[in-house]
Motif scaffolding. Sequence first.
Motif, PDB file in Angstrom:
ATOM      1  N   PHE A  33       0.835  -1.348  -0.066  1.00  0.00           N
ATOM      2  CA  PHE A  33       0.102  -0.037  -0.003  1.00  0.00           C
ATOM      3  C   PHE A  33       0.798   1.284   0.057  1.00  0.00           C
ATOM      4  CE2 PHE A  33      -2.313  -3.219   1.691  1.00  0.00           C
ATOM      5  CZ  PHE A  33      -3.461  -3.280   1.277  1.00  0.00           C
ATOM      6  N   THR A  67      -8.230   0.881  -1.048  1.00  0.00           N
ATOM      7  CA  THR A  67      -8.928   0.213   0.204  1.00  0.00           C
ATOM      8  C   THR A  67     -10.302   0.889   0.801  1.00  0.00           C
ATOM      9  OG1 THR A  67      -6.644  -0.364   1.065  1.00  0.00           O
ATOM     10  CG2 THR A  67      -8.546  -0.784   2.325  1.00  0.00           C
ATOM     11  N   PRO A  82      -1.934   0.441  -5.736  1.00  0.00           N
ATOM     12  CA  PRO A  82      -1.800   0.164  -4.181  1.00  0.00           C
ATOM     13  C   PRO A  82      -1.948   1.325  -3.400  1.00  0.00           C
ATOM     14  CG  PRO A  82       0.431  -0.089  -5.133  1.00  0.00           C
ATOM     15  CD  PRO A  82      -0.911   0.354  -6.384  1.00  0.00           C
TER      16      PRO A  82
END
Length: 127
Positions: A75, A120, A115
């Motif tokens: 991430f 998310t 990422p």
Amino acid sequence: MFDVDPARIEDLDAKTLVILLRKLLHAEALTAGLSLAAVSVPLQITVPDNGEDGRIDWEGGIATTEFLPGRINRFQSKAGKLDRSGWKKEFWTKSSQRPGGQNASFRARSRMPWPSVAATLGLRPSL
């Protein structure tokens, strides 16, 4: 689990955004029955990290979770607003496109298209 309103994170500074990333990855690990040791999110945000602000990796057990597409996940978080040129500059530099470059490495290790904590949370860059 819980919902995150994008408006609540839009004005976070870089360190607070990384803290949020850490909390989200810990929450996902706990929900999926993974060890918290699988999560690594250093809070040293001013040191070179090759574009990796956090990771969650595990061996054995489940292959995916509701939010993680595989056992190896990387991430990157970015505070502030980035337009198309900002995203391009951040993720698609000439050096990152060389064989073995940063983005080639990210693509090989993760199925996420970009990422970041934004991915998310279901956010998309403003294009």
